[in-house]
Design a protein around this motif. Sequence first.
Motif, PDB file in Angstrom:
ATOM      1  N   UNK A  51       2.330  55.002  64.082  1.00  0.00           N
ATOM      2  CA  UNK A  51       3.116  55.810  65.029  1.00  0.00           C
ATOM      3  C   UNK A  51       3.921  56.383  64.714  1.00  0.00           C
ATOM      4  N   UNK A  52       4.550  57.797  65.025  1.00  0.00           N
ATOM      5  CA  UNK A  52       5.838  58.503  65.248  1.00  0.00           C
ATOM      6  C   UNK A  52       6.491  58.945  65.918  1.00  0.00           C
ATOM      7  N   UNK A  53       7.532  58.862  67.014  1.00  0.00           N
ATOM      8  CA  UNK A  53       8.113  59.518  68.060  1.00  0.00           C
ATOM      9  C   UNK A  53       9.694  59.661  68.604  1.00  0.00           C
ATOM     10  N   UNK A  54       9.862  60.039  69.528  1.00  0.00           N
ATOM     11  CA  UNK A  54      11.352  60.656  69.763  1.00  0.00           C
ATOM     12  C   UNK A  54      11.701  60.068  70.666  1.00  0.00           C
ATOM     13  N   UNK A  55      13.155  60.149  70.614  1.00  0.00           N
ATOM     14  CA  UNK A  55      14.002  58.827  71.593  1.00  0.00           C
ATOM     15  C   UNK A  55      15.290  60.153  71.695  1.00  0.00           C
ATOM     16  N   UNK A  56      15.182  61.423  72.548  1.00  0.00           N
ATOM     17  CA  UNK A  56      16.411  62.676  72.508  1.00  0.00           C
ATOM     18  C   UNK A  56      16.369  62.868  71.398  1.00  0.00           C
ATOM     19  N   UNK A  57      17.509  62.490  70.687  1.00  0.00           N
ATOM     20  CA  UNK A  57      17.434  63.093  69.231  1.00  0.00           C
ATOM     21  C   UNK A  57      17.328  61.905  67.618  1.00  0.00           C
ATOM     22  N   UNK A  58      16.163  60.797  68.261  1.00  0.00           N
ATOM     23  CA  UNK A  58      16.506  59.901  67.496  1.00  0.00           C
ATOM     24  C   UNK A  58      15.206  60.067  67.264  1.00  0.00           C
ATOM     25  N   UNK A  59      14.772  59.786  65.827  1.00  0.00           N
ATOM     26  CA  UNK A  59      13.771  59.549  64.940  1.00  0.00           C
ATOM     27  C   UNK A  59      13.039  58.064  65.028  1.00  0.00           C
ATOM     28  N   UNK A  60      12.034  57.779  65.457  1.00  0.00           N
ATOM     29  CA  UNK A  60      11.295  56.522  65.770  1.00  0.00           C
ATOM     30  C   UNK A  60      10.133  56.462  64.822  1.00  0.00           C
ATOM     31  N   UNK A  61      10.007  55.491  63.818  1.00  0.00           N
ATOM     32  CA  UNK A  61       8.884  55.785  62.955  1.00  0.00           C
ATOM     33  C   UNK A  61       8.709  53.393  63.035  1.00  0.00           C
ATOM     34  N   UNK A  62       7.053  53.584  63.868  1.00  0.00           N
ATOM     35  CA  UNK A  62       6.698  52.128  64.336  1.00  0.00           C
ATOM     36  C   UNK A  62       6.011  51.695  63.025  1.00  0.00           C
ATOM     37  N   UNK A  63       6.746  50.253  62.139  1.00  0.00           N
ATOM     38  CA  UNK A  63       6.028  50.094  61.278  1.00  0.00           C
ATOM     39  C   UNK A  63       5.148  48.319  61.229  1.00  0.00           C
ATOM     40  N   UNK A  64       4.177  48.427  61.797  1.00  0.00           N
ATOM     41  CA  UNK A  64       3.688  47.645  62.421  1.00  0.00           C
ATOM     42  C   UNK A  64       4.427  46.577  63.324  1.00  0.00           C
ATOM     43  N   UNK A  65       5.367  47.136  64.337  1.00  0.00           N
ATOM     44  CA  UNK A  65       5.816  47.142  65.475  1.00  0.00           C
ATOM     45  C   UNK A  65       7.165  46.336  65.257  1.00  0.00           C
ATOM     46  N   UNK A  66       7.684  47.194  63.762  1.00  0.00           N
ATOM     47  CA  UNK A  66       9.032  47.461  63.111  1.00  0.00           C
ATOM     48  C   UNK A  66       9.553  48.418  63.394  1.00  0.00           C
ATOM     49  N   UNK A  67      10.648  48.523  63.715  1.00  0.00           N
ATOM     50  CA  UNK A  67      10.952  50.282  64.098  1.00  0.00           C
ATOM     51  C   UNK A  67      12.182  50.362  63.124  1.00  0.00           C
ATOM     52  N   UNK A  68      11.799  51.550  62.126  1.00  0.00           N
ATOM     53  CA  UNK A  68      12.869  52.675  61.652  1.00  0.00           C
ATOM     54  C   UNK A  68      12.984  53.580  62.520  1.00  0.00           C
ATOM     55  N   UNK A  69      14.683  53.717  63.214  1.00  0.00           N
ATOM     56  CA  UNK A  69      14.945  54.873  63.681  1.00  0.00           C
ATOM     57  C   UNK A  69      16.161  55.416  62.678  1.00  0.00           C
ATOM     58  N   UNK A  70      15.927  56.656  62.894  1.00  0.00           N
ATOM     59  CA  UNK A  70      17.065  57.943  62.599  1.00  0.00           C
ATOM     60  C   UNK A  70      17.850  58.384  62.898  1.00  0.00           C
ATOM     61  N   UNK A  71      18.957  59.043  63.021  1.00  0.00           N
ATOM     62  CA  UNK A  71      19.265  59.274  64.112  1.00  0.00           C
ATOM     63  C   UNK A  71      20.172  60.438  62.966  1.00  0.00           C
ATOM     64  N   UNK A  72      19.886  61.749  62.487  1.00  0.00           N
ATOM     65  CA  UNK A  72      19.914  62.554  61.843  1.00  0.00           C
ATOM     66  C   UNK A  72      21.981  63.165  61.415  1.00  0.00           C
ATOM     67  N   UNK A  73      22.272  62.694  62.841  1.00  0.00           N
ATOM     68  CA  UNK A  73      23.790  63.972  62.895  1.00  0.00           C
ATOM     69  C   UNK A  73      23.604  65.150  63.322  1.00  0.00           C
TER      70      UNK A  73
END
Length: 288
Positions: A51-73
């Motif tokens: 899944x892919x979700x959002x926290x404010x401006x943070x982009x959260x990619x859930x990879x089998x329970x480990x999260x790759x989170x991006x803040x694009x600044x």
Amino acid sequence: MPELPEVEALVDDLSRRLDGRAVVRVDIAAFSCLKTYDPPITALAGGMVDGVTRHGKFLDIDVSGTHLVLHLARAGWVRWKDEVPQLPARPNSKSPLAARIVLDNGAGLDITEAGTRKSLALYVVRDPSEIEGIARLGPDPLADDFTIDVLRSILDKAGRAQIKGVLRHQSNIAGIGNAYSDELLHAAKMSPFKPSNSLDDEEMQTLYDAIRNVLGDAVKRSEGLAASELKGEKKSNMAVHGRTGQKCPVCGDVVREVSFADSSLQYCPTCQTGGKPLADRRMSKLLK
């Protein structure tokens, strides 16, 4: 800088592209962007995108329970590639590439950052709340529980602080940045320098409606758009932000700007300040 509507649209676009795909590897081309070390970036290899979700401006990619989170600044972006190089990306100070996600079908996602001021951030975590920036986020302005009473409490707590700064502070409200704070204050016909605790009941309702409508409309306009189309969509629909010297689409007055050390704001004097230009302190210093 991508703000709530653009990040929401990225979630929608990437959800369609990434759902059910396996991550082959994640290459880091700019090591300064990686802000965590446990779990390691290699922990994402072989995982499925759940899944892919959002926290404010943070982009959260859930990879089998480990999260790759991006803040694009300020200058970061994501670029979908139908085909990515099979060889790992190598560090290159002249390239805008910060990281690359390689998928099992040969496609992938390039995470880029333009300019020399590097502030893009990439996190690999077990729980997004481990990231300080996410843990201290204020309420989401499009959530059902963001009521006018919540807004009133935020502004009252800020005292006489200028309302633009309060609206774009992520610990107060998540997702509103420099651009959309300009836009919603223009829609509410309020000065960006107005003290936060000075709003009467009518002004509070007007501002609340502007927040919900400006952001909500921007999200609707971005639905179905690819990542490559979002920047153009955002820019073309701005009423005052980034339009210094142009005519206000509401009243025809000239949009003006106030400059700061590393940013600026735009506003319409007729719509927002009773026709009176706001003092531009940086320009005043240059003229002395």
